[in-house]
Each structure stands twice: as C-alpha cells, then as structure tokens.
Enzyme design. Structure first.
Site, PDB file in Angstrom:
ATOM      1  N   TYR A   1      -1.722 -14.522   6.813  1.00 13.17           N
ATOM      2  CA  TYR A   1      -0.387 -14.910   6.345  1.00 13.17           C
ATOM      3  C   TYR A   1       0.581 -15.171   7.495  1.00 13.17           C
ATOM      4  O   TYR A   1       1.738 -14.741   7.462  1.00 13.17           O
ATOM      5  CB  TYR A   1       0.172 -13.859   5.384  1.00 13.17           C
ATOM      6  CG  TYR A   1      -0.713 -13.654   4.181  1.00 13.17           C
ATOM      7  CD1 TYR A   1      -0.816 -14.621   3.200  1.00 13.17           C
ATOM      8  CD2 TYR A   1      -1.473 -12.490   4.045  1.00 13.17           C
ATOM      9  CE1 TYR A   1      -1.653 -14.464   2.105  1.00 13.17           C
ATOM     10  CE2 TYR A   1      -2.313 -12.325   2.957  1.00 13.17           C
ATOM     11  CZ  TYR A   1      -2.399 -13.312   1.991  1.00 13.17           C
ATOM     12  OH  TYR A   1      -3.237 -13.138   0.914  1.00 13.17           O
TER      13      TYR A   1
ATOM     14  N   TYR B   1      -1.785  -9.460  -8.859  1.00 14.20           N
ATOM     15  CA  TYR B   1      -2.508  -9.957  -7.685  1.00 14.20           C
ATOM     16  C   TYR B   1      -3.925  -9.403  -7.729  1.00 14.20           C
ATOM     17  O   TYR B   1      -4.130  -8.203  -7.926  1.00 14.20           O
ATOM     18  CB  TYR B   1      -1.820  -9.509  -6.388  1.00 14.20           C
ATOM     19  CG  TYR B   1      -2.612  -9.867  -5.145  1.00 14.20           C
ATOM     20  CD1 TYR B   1      -2.528 -11.132  -4.595  1.00 14.20           C
ATOM     21  CD2 TYR B   1      -3.456  -8.939  -4.545  1.00 14.20           C
ATOM     22  CE1 TYR B   1      -3.264 -11.477  -3.466  1.00 14.20           C
ATOM     23  CE2 TYR B   1      -4.195  -9.264  -3.422  1.00 14.20           C
ATOM     24  CZ  TYR B   1      -4.094 -10.535  -2.881  1.00 14.20           C
ATOM     25  OH  TYR B   1      -4.842 -10.869  -1.774  1.00 14.20           O
TER      26      TYR B   1
ATOM     27  N   ASP C   1      -8.730  -3.611 -12.341  1.00 18.75           N
ATOM     28  CA  ASP C   1      -8.791  -3.830 -10.895  1.00 18.75           C
ATOM     29  C   ASP C   1      -8.142  -2.629 -10.203  1.00 18.75           C
ATOM     30  O   ASP C   1      -6.925  -2.551 -10.067  1.00 18.75           O
ATOM     31  CB  ASP C   1      -8.050  -5.127 -10.571  1.00 18.75           C
ATOM     32  CG  ASP C   1      -7.962  -5.413  -9.079  1.00 18.75           C
ATOM     33  OD1 ASP C   1      -8.367  -4.544  -8.279  1.00 18.75           O
ATOM     34  OD2 ASP C   1      -7.474  -6.496  -8.709  1.00 18.75           O
TER      35      ASP C   1
ATOM     36  N   LYS D   1     -11.201  -1.371  -0.965  1.00 20.92           N
ATOM     37  CA  LYS D   1     -10.234  -0.821  -0.013  1.00 20.92           C
ATOM     38  C   LYS D   1     -10.606   0.573   0.487  1.00 20.92           C
ATOM     39  O   LYS D   1     -11.318   0.717   1.455  1.00 20.92           O
ATOM     40  CB  LYS D   1      -8.824  -0.841  -0.619  1.00 20.92           C
ATOM     41  CG  LYS D   1      -8.196  -2.230  -0.656  1.00 20.92           C
ATOM     42  CD  LYS D   1      -6.734  -2.170  -0.960  1.00 20.92           C
ATOM     43  CE  LYS D   1      -6.097  -3.556  -1.059  1.00 20.92           C
ATOM     44  NZ  LYS D   1      -6.019  -4.281   0.217  1.00 20.92           N
TER      45      LYS D   1
END
Length: 452
Positions: free
Chosen positions: A26, A159, A265, A294
């Site tokens: 990003y 997201y 999720d 993660k």
C-alpha cells in the site's frame, strides 16, 4: 555476491536500494513513504538500526500474539528445519501437519471435522468460497457456469483479503479495493451492523432494526446465494467496527432458515484477540466453514487453515470433480505447521485470557478520555483491540514519524488509529501506546487539512 554487507545494522546504501527498488504494501513508487530499518525484534519491542526501541502496538498486523523471538517458537522452528523444511502435500503427509490439525479440531466446534491447510488468509477465504460453490455444484447437479447459487451475501465495510475472490466479497464502494469494481464478480452486500461497545463485560440491548437490511437481502436473494461470509463481531481493515453478538446470532438463524452455508472469517480475530478464543464464541454459534490465519503461527510465517463439516466436504467430493479442486504448492508446509503447533500449545498453556482482559480493562479506562478530543469521532475497544476513529484523515508519514519519536510502533490508516498489541504487553506498555496516540491527536501536522 551481494554488494551489501551482512552486518546486523542496515546501512544507508541498503536503505537507498530499498527506497528505489522494493515496493512495500500500500505504498507508491512515485512518492514512497519512509521505511524504518529493523535490526531485531524481541518480546514486545522492535529495535531499529537507528537506535530507537519501539513498543509494538500492531503485533505485525495482528499476528505476533506471543511477541517476537519467543524461545518456544524458536525451538520448534530449529528442530523442524533440521528434519524437513518442506515436502509436497500431494500424496504425502507428515507429523507436523497431523499434530496441527489435531490441535485445530480440539480448539474449534465439534461440527468442524475437515481441515484444509493453505498459504495465507486471503487463500483461506478463496478456499472457503470455492468449497461453497463446489458444494452447491454437487447439490444442483449442474455446471458451475449454470449454477443458480453463485452469489455470496456479505456486509458493507467488510474486508476479506487481497486476492480476487476475497476482494469480490470485500466492500466494493468503501474499501481499498473499490477501483477493481467492474472487474470482480458482483455479490450481494447488506448494510453493516451498527457499532456497539461492550462495557464491564456487558453488551447493551440490541436493536432488532439493525438486522433488518440483512434479513431483507437474504429473503430476496436466498435462491441464488451459495453462502454468507462475514467477519464475526469485529470488522477489521474495512473500518475496525465492533458489532453486537445478537446480530451474529440472527445471521446464523437466517442461514438455517434458508438452508445457506455460513462462512466465518476469523483470520484477524481468531486465537484470543477479542477476549474469546474465537470471536464467534461471543454469540455462542457455530460456522459451517471457518477461515483461520494470521496468529496461527504466532506471526512467525505465513499459514492458514479452512475448516468445514464432514457433510460439506463429502458433498464437495461426491461431485463431478470427485475432489476439492485446490492444492497450493506449499500446502501443509512442515516448518510452518511445527511452529503453529507450538503457538497453539502456548495458547493452551499460557494465561492469555488474563493478559487480554488486562489490556481490555486499560482500553476501557483510558480510551473514553480520548473520545472527548475534538479530533475524535469515536473510541471503541474489545479484548486486545483499541480503536480511535478521527474526523480527519491521518497524514501517514508525519504521524508515523511522531510515533517512532515517542517510542511506539502504530500504523494507522484513513481515519483510524488502532492498537493490536501482543498479548504479553504489560500495562506500562499499553499506557505508553495510548499516551503516544494522545500526543498525535494534539499534533496538527499528523492530520490532513480538512474541516473537523
């Protein structure tokens, strides 16, 4: 041979190479943001080549829950690499994968019996979506092209990752992926639930109106929906929003009513981050498909898992293909699996509940004080998650420099300054993180010039 030396401290020549040739996430290659060189990370601290020692407030994007350079995880990595760092998972298996999957089944609801190991959180979502599509492909006995259930129902402000299928179920209008609208499959988005705030362990009363748009969307489109997918309780990079468990309870009931699969999720929220081992436990429900990633390896390396029921797995495999059509090259990587098992052992043994509760209590005590600041729109927290939403966009380069100067590592985005410290952070560490945020709020140069 590299022109750079192998000394511990990164030098100016190496930083110049980084700035000119390495594309960080990003960031722009035209006006690249400053990158801070790291020599070492240990416990809750990141040590820079320039001499600063920073308290990590991000857990390396939610993942390093045990902190850095953990002796147990180090030992697991050393022992495994001496035996086997990788072997293909097609037609072969190994103890690290078996042990990890045993851990995962022990820690998750009993209805989840099949584990598919993948490379990253985004791929875990891709796998979940493909499972749902193949499930209905078998149930309907038609080609994927002709299936009536090719849509997913999800939430705005959500997201789910940066790969294409994951992007397609990420908010198409308000997310970092909105420029891809028109290239991605178009799915169904319901209004995101309103933000709620738990205080002293109690949720406020739930307004039934907050489920109405979701209820209407599922009633209108259920015959074309393969599954519902959402982030339970906390919406992450889409806005760091915290919603009421009753919303999730009602979603589960609606999925059952219409015979739809529910994909949860938990890539960001799993393994204790919200104060529960998994965020869906706040609602007391069970998913049909669960995505994990993660913190799975304690932040040591990339690994993810998608868990599902025996019924869904068998239905997928009884279809035209005769198997699930997915197989990453590094699926079940032994090195990652060994470290993940050691990380899950720590979760089972360590006092993470007390650690997270301590962090939450400090957030609950201190963040409301920041909410009175004229620059702050809203303060919210849950478990080891603390969020300050501002009226103005942050000036990333300026606010990052201020945080480093004040001995912390916090990386905001948009109007969100958020903290996700490792569970091992002490109260002193948390207070220093919050103090740095307070300093930033009082610094005009840390925010873009727009009306409050």
């Amino acid at each position: 041979m590299s022109e750079f030396n192998n000394k511990e401290t990164i030098n100016d020549q190496e930083l110049e190479f980084d700035r000119n040739h390495i594309w960080h996430p990003y960031t722009s290659t035209v006006t690249p943001l400053k990158c801070y060189p790291v020599d070492k990370a240990d416990g809750v601290h990141i040590k820079l080549s320039t001499g600063e020692t920073l308290i990590d407030g991000m857990s390396s994007w939610w993942s390093a829950i045990h902190g850095y350079n953990h002796p147990v995880l180090n030992q697991a990595a050393h022992q495994q690499i001496d035996t086997m760092s990788h072997v293909m998972f097609g037609g072969l298996t190994h103890r690290p994968a078996i042990t990890l999957c045993q851990h995962l089944l022990d820690m998750t609801p009993a209805n989840l019996e099949q584990v598919f190991l993948a490379d990253s959180g985004s791929v875990s979502v891709e796998v979940a979506l493909k499972m749902a599509l193949q499930y209905w492909h078998t149930k309907q006995g038609s080609s994927l092209e002709g299936t009536k259930r090719a849509k997913f129902l999800t939430l705005s402000d959500g997201y789910h990752g940066d790969t294409f299928a994951a992007m397609s179920v990420t908010d198409p209008d308000n997310s970092m992926h909105k420029m891809y609208k028109g290239f991605l499959p178009e799915h169904i988005f319901a209004q995101s639930p309103s933000c709620y705030q738990i205080k002293q362990g109690q949720w406020p009363p739930f307004d039934p109106e907050h489920i109405s748009d979701f209820s209407q969307k599922i009633a209108m489109h259920h015959q074309e929906i393969a599954a519902v997918i959402l982030e339970p309780i906390v919406q992450g990079a889409g806005g760091m929003r915290i919603y009421h468990p009753e919303f999730l309870i009602q979603v589960r009931k609606l999925c059952d009513q219409y015979g739809l699969l529910l994909i949860l999720d938990e890539i960001a929220t799993g393994f204790g981050r919200t104060g529960k081992l998994f965020a869906f436990e706040h609602a007391g429900i069970e998913p049909d498909i669960l995505c994990l990633g993660k913190a799975l390896t304690g932040g040591y390396m990339t690994l993810s898992a998608t868990l599902t029921t025996k019924k869904i797995a068998d239905t997928v495999c009884n279809g035209e293909a005769g198997c699930f059509m997915h197989g990453p090259t590094f699926m079940g990587n032994p090195l990652a699996c060994a470290v993940a098992s050691a990380s899950l052992d720590l979760i089972k043994q360590d006092d993470w509940q007390h650690q997270v509760a301590t962090i939450e209590s400090i957030f609950e005590q201190e963040l409301p004080k920041l909410e009175t600041h004229p620059r702050v729109k809203h303060a919210r927290w849950l478990g080891a998650i603390g969020v300050i939403e501002t009226h103005q966009l942050v000036n990333m380069s300026e606010i990052q420099a201020l945080f480093v100067a004040n001995g912390v590592w916090i990386r905001p985005f948009g109007r969100l300054i958020y903290m996700m410290p490792p569970f091992i952070a002490t109260p002193e560490h948390i207070h220093e993180l919050i103090s740095a945020v307070a300093i930033a709020l009082n610094s005009d140069h840390c925010f873009q010039a727009e009306p409050l």
